[in-house]
Design a protein around this motif. Structure first.
Motif, PDB file in Angstrom:
ATOM      1  N   TRP A  58      -0.606  -7.795   0.971  1.00  0.00           N
ATOM      2  CA  TRP A  58       0.739  -8.089   1.502  1.00  0.00           C
ATOM      3  C   TRP A  58       1.039  -9.579   1.368  1.00  0.00           C
ATOM      4  O   TRP A  58       2.119  -9.967   0.946  1.00  0.00           O
ATOM      5  CB  TRP A  58       0.829  -7.764   2.995  1.00  0.00           C
ATOM      6  CG  TRP A  58       0.855  -6.325   3.376  1.00  0.00           C
ATOM      7  CD1 TRP A  58       0.935  -5.246   2.553  1.00  0.00           C
ATOM      8  CD2 TRP A  58       0.797  -5.822   4.720  1.00  0.00           C
ATOM      9  NE1 TRP A  58       0.927  -4.096   3.298  1.00  0.00           N
ATOM     10  CE2 TRP A  58       0.842  -4.419   4.619  1.00  0.00           C
ATOM     11  CE3 TRP A  58       0.708  -6.416   5.963  1.00  0.00           C
ATOM     12  CZ2 TRP A  58       0.814  -3.596   5.750  1.00  0.00           C
ATOM     13  CZ3 TRP A  58       0.671  -5.610   7.088  1.00  0.00           C
ATOM     14  CH2 TRP A  58       0.726  -4.206   6.981  1.00  0.00           C
ATOM     15  N   ARG A  59       0.056 -10.385   1.788  1.00  0.00           N
ATOM     16  CA  ARG A  59       0.324 -11.843   1.818  1.00  0.00           C
ATOM     17  C   ARG A  59       0.661 -12.386   0.431  1.00  0.00           C
ATOM     18  O   ARG A  59       1.497 -13.267   0.298  1.00  0.00           O
ATOM     19  CB  ARG A  59      -0.876 -12.601   2.405  1.00  0.00           C
ATOM     20  CG  ARG A  59      -0.962 -12.505   3.920  1.00  0.00           C
ATOM     21  CD  ARG A  59      -1.904 -13.546   4.501  1.00  0.00           C
ATOM     22  NE  ARG A  59      -3.268 -13.369   4.049  1.00  0.00           N
ATOM     23  CZ  ARG A  59      -4.140 -12.496   4.565  1.00  0.00           C
ATOM     24  NH1 ARG A  59      -3.779 -11.725   5.577  1.00  0.00           N
ATOM     25  NH2 ARG A  59      -5.363 -12.399   4.095  1.00  0.00           N
ATOM     26  N   GLU A  62       4.236 -11.289  -0.274  1.00  0.00           N
ATOM     27  CA  GLU A  62       5.126 -11.976   0.675  1.00  0.00           C
ATOM     28  C   GLU A  62       5.273 -13.456   0.323  1.00  0.00           C
ATOM     29  O   GLU A  62       6.345 -14.036   0.501  1.00  0.00           O
ATOM     30  CB  GLU A  62       4.592 -11.808   2.107  1.00  0.00           C
ATOM     31  CG  GLU A  62       4.806 -10.397   2.634  1.00  0.00           C
ATOM     32  CD  GLU A  62       4.127 -10.112   3.966  1.00  0.00           C
ATOM     33  OE1 GLU A  62       4.419  -9.070   4.563  1.00  0.00           O
ATOM     34  OE2 GLU A  62       3.284 -10.923   4.408  1.00  0.00           O
ATOM     35  N   VAL A  75       6.778  -7.524   4.234  1.00  0.00           N
ATOM     36  CA  VAL A  75       6.843  -6.362   3.343  1.00  0.00           C
ATOM     37  C   VAL A  75       6.794  -5.075   4.152  1.00  0.00           C
ATOM     38  O   VAL A  75       6.010  -4.957   5.096  1.00  0.00           O
ATOM     39  CB  VAL A  75       5.664  -6.408   2.335  1.00  0.00           C
ATOM     40  CG1 VAL A  75       5.509  -5.081   1.611  1.00  0.00           C
ATOM     41  CG2 VAL A  75       5.886  -7.515   1.319  1.00  0.00           C
ATOM     42  N   HIS A 211      11.591  -5.116   1.878  1.00  0.00           N
ATOM     43  CA  HIS A 211      11.143  -6.302   2.612  1.00  0.00           C
ATOM     44  C   HIS A 211      12.282  -6.885   3.437  1.00  0.00           C
ATOM     45  O   HIS A 211      13.459  -6.589   3.194  1.00  0.00           O
ATOM     46  CB  HIS A 211      10.573  -7.366   1.666  1.00  0.00           C
ATOM     47  CG  HIS A 211      11.595  -8.189   0.941  1.00  0.00           C
ATOM     48  ND1 HIS A 211      12.107  -7.861  -0.293  1.00  0.00           N
ATOM     49  CD2 HIS A 211      12.211  -9.361   1.272  1.00  0.00           C
ATOM     50  CE1 HIS A 211      12.976  -8.772  -0.689  1.00  0.00           C
ATOM     51  NE2 HIS A 211      13.068  -9.694   0.250  1.00  0.00           N
ATOM     52  N   GLU A 224       6.854  -8.798  12.246  1.00  0.00           N
ATOM     53  CA  GLU A 224       5.468  -8.454  11.879  1.00  0.00           C
ATOM     54  C   GLU A 224       4.815  -7.613  12.978  1.00  0.00           C
ATOM     55  O   GLU A 224       4.078  -6.676  12.712  1.00  0.00           O
ATOM     56  CB  GLU A 224       4.652  -9.726  11.644  1.00  0.00           C
ATOM     57  CG  GLU A 224       4.939 -10.349  10.294  1.00  0.00           C
ATOM     58  CD  GLU A 224       4.359 -11.743  10.137  1.00  0.00           C
ATOM     59  OE1 GLU A 224       4.493 -12.289   9.038  1.00  0.00           O
ATOM     60  OE2 GLU A 224       3.799 -12.284  11.116  1.00  0.00           O
ATOM     61  N   ARG A 227       6.142  -4.142  12.816  1.00  0.00           N
ATOM     62  CA  ARG A 227       5.478  -3.411  11.724  1.00  0.00           C
ATOM     63  C   ARG A 227       4.089  -2.944  12.161  1.00  0.00           C
ATOM     64  O   ARG A 227       3.709  -1.804  11.948  1.00  0.00           O
ATOM     65  CB  ARG A 227       5.369  -4.322  10.497  1.00  0.00           C
ATOM     66  CG  ARG A 227       4.526  -3.749   9.379  1.00  0.00           C
ATOM     67  CD  ARG A 227       4.505  -4.646   8.166  1.00  0.00           C
ATOM     68  NE  ARG A 227       3.851  -5.929   8.434  1.00  0.00           N
ATOM     69  CZ  ARG A 227       3.733  -6.899   7.541  1.00  0.00           C
ATOM     70  NH1 ARG A 227       4.245  -6.745   6.340  1.00  0.00           N
ATOM     71  NH2 ARG A 227       3.129  -8.032   7.844  1.00  0.00           N
ATOM     72  N   ILE A 233       3.730   1.068   7.540  1.00  0.00           N
ATOM     73  CA  ILE A 233       3.290  -0.058   6.710  1.00  0.00           C
ATOM     74  C   ILE A 233       3.272   0.303   5.230  1.00  0.00           C
ATOM     75  O   ILE A 233       3.103   1.455   4.856  1.00  0.00           O
ATOM     76  CB  ILE A 233       1.880  -0.543   7.125  1.00  0.00           C
ATOM     77  CG1 ILE A 233       0.879   0.615   7.056  1.00  0.00           C
ATOM     78  CG2 ILE A 233       1.915  -1.183   8.498  1.00  0.00           C
ATOM     79  CD1 ILE A 233      -0.556   0.153   7.086  1.00  0.00           C
ATOM     80  N   PRO A 236      -1.274  -0.852   0.175  1.00  0.00           N
ATOM     81  CA  PRO A 236      -1.664  -1.960  -0.702  1.00  0.00           C
ATOM     82  C   PRO A 236      -1.410  -1.668  -2.177  1.00  0.00           C
ATOM     83  O   PRO A 236      -1.022  -2.562  -2.933  1.00  0.00           O
ATOM     84  CB  PRO A 236      -3.165  -2.120  -0.427  1.00  0.00           C
ATOM     85  CG  PRO A 236      -3.359  -1.555   0.935  1.00  0.00           C
ATOM     86  CD  PRO A 236      -2.360  -0.450   1.075  1.00  0.00           C
ATOM     87  N   THR A 239       2.237  -2.194  -2.856  1.00  0.00           N
ATOM     88  CA  THR A 239       2.536  -3.629  -2.741  1.00  0.00           C
ATOM     89  C   THR A 239       2.069  -4.363  -4.004  1.00  0.00           C
ATOM     90  O   THR A 239       2.787  -5.205  -4.560  1.00  0.00           O
ATOM     91  CB  THR A 239       1.807  -4.197  -1.498  1.00  0.00           C
ATOM     92  OG1 THR A 239       2.143  -3.389  -0.375  1.00  0.00           O
ATOM     93  CG2 THR A 239       2.184  -5.638  -1.241  1.00  0.00           C
TER      94      THR A 239
END
Ligand code: PLP
Length: 370
Positions: A58-59, A62, A75, A211, A224, A227, A233, A236, A239
């Motif tokens: 995610w990071r 994002e 996200v 997002h 956040e 979420r 969510i 991964p 994403t």
């Protein structure tokens, strides 16, 4: 993280290709794969503990999208998840919310049906207005969708943000059609960007994602937390797919806009085609405002054929077009919006120009129109 351009502001292509990628390190991949872990080994200060609370995949996305939007990005698993998370987080019982009456229909359905218990005062305004003072009075949240879907009307984000703020409201913009390369609502004064990244941002018709981007870090933390606690969510893998696809966003949008320009001009000359709208056309009612606030033209345009049967014939004669209810992807697609209940004529076509060759598309579309 790479691509952000601390010394020199970088161009769209560079930021899309490198955004969210780690610093080079021998033996490590350029774009790390998705991290599927649920729990992480505990003990480190500020490290990941559990995938639903936060994870490196995610990071990475994002970081890239937040850099493009100019805010903190969160996200979520779809565009509707982004919109519903925002509404759940900022609205309290009895609040007033302003929605586009001509925007994506599921948002209005969600507010009227799923949020019915909040007894909200819901005001619906068409994107071009009229935006009266009464619209803003005591509002908590004003949601714009510009360019609107499916009508491709445009409203003035900066002016409406100022009026929303004067009334004490937050202003959010659904930026799905434009993407952060086409429009930067946060730079124009909006508080929140919402987007379906299912569309052009990921652009391959193979993933659902969304997002939120916000300027205020306290609001980012609330989103956040919403979420994490709702459990809705993004996976991964999805994403990561979107992050991989982001690398070509600049190229894809360039081709899509070229195709939309050529097609919108070509179909406008055909008998039986009416109400062609694309903000990039100089004669379009939205052109002047869109040219001021948008950074590039979208790949989506629309027109009207005489009836539903004419749209069906158009699709049958075409060798390249497919009917599909999404937009922004590699493939050119046609969506007859009346079938989904939009308040448009039966022959209303939302056309999403893909990345095929311009000459091929123009030839195919003109022969399909007969
Ligand atoms: C403008 C707009 N916003 C939001 C959404 C919802 O996105 P998703 O399908 O990713 O939930 C859509 C979907 O078509 C859309 O067109």
């Amino acid at each position: 993280m790479k691509g952000v351009g601390v010394q020199t502001p970088r161009g769209d292509g560079t930021r899309c290709v490198q955004g969210g990628h780690p610093e080079p390190e021998a033996g490590q991949p350029l774009l790390p794969g998705p991290v599927f872990a649920a729990p992480y080994h505990l003990g480190g200060e500020g490290t990941d503990v559990y995938g639903r609370a936060g994870n490196p995949t995610w990071r990475a996305l994002e970081s890239a999208v937040g850099d493009l939007d100019g805010g903190h990005c969160v996200v979520l698993p779809s565009g509707m998840a982004a919109i519903s998370t925002l509404l759940h987080t900022v609205l309290a019982p009895g609040d007033t919310v302003v929605l586009p009456s001509d925007g994506y229909y599921a948002v209005r359905e969600f507010v009227h049906d799923e949020l019915a218990d909040l007894r909200l005062d819901v005001r619906e305004v068409p994107t071009p207005g009229p935006w009266t003072d009464e619209t803003f009075r005591d509002a908590r949240l004003v949601l714009l969708e510009t360019p609107s879907n499916p009508g491709l009307d445009v409203c003035d984000i900066a002016a409406l943000a100022e009026r929303a703020h004067a009334a004490g409201a937050l202003l959010a913009v659904d930026n799905t059609t434009a993407t952060p390369l086409g429009q930067r609502p946060l730079e124009l004064g909006a508080d929140v960007v919402v987007a379906s990244d299912t569309k052009a941002l990921s652009g391959h018709s193979d993933v659902l994602l969304g997002h939120l981007s916000v300027r205020d870090s306290a609001l980012a933390e609330r989103l956040e937390r919403a979420r994490k606690l709702s459990g809705a969510i993004a996976g991964p893998f999805e994403t990561w797919l979107a992050h991989r696809s982001l690398g070509t966003l600049d190229l894809r949008l360039q081709r899509q806009a070229e195709n939309a320009a050529a097609l919108a001009k070509a179909v406008a000359k055909r008998p039986g085609v009416s109400e062609v709208r694309w903000p990039g056309l100089p004669a379009d009612p939205s052109h002047e405002l869109a040219a001021r606030q948008m950074r590039r033209w979208p790949g989506v345009f629309r027109f009207v054929l005489p009836d539903a049967a004419a749209v069906q014939r158009f699709l049958e004669r075409s060798e390249l077009l497919v009917a599909a209810t999404s937009f922004g992807g590699l493939h050119s697609t046609v969506d007859r919006r009346a079938q989904w209940g939009d308040a448009v004529p039966a022959g209303f076509v939302r056309f999403s120009a893909g990345c095929e060759d311009t000459a091929d598309l123009v030839e195919d579309v003109l022969q399909a129109l007969g």
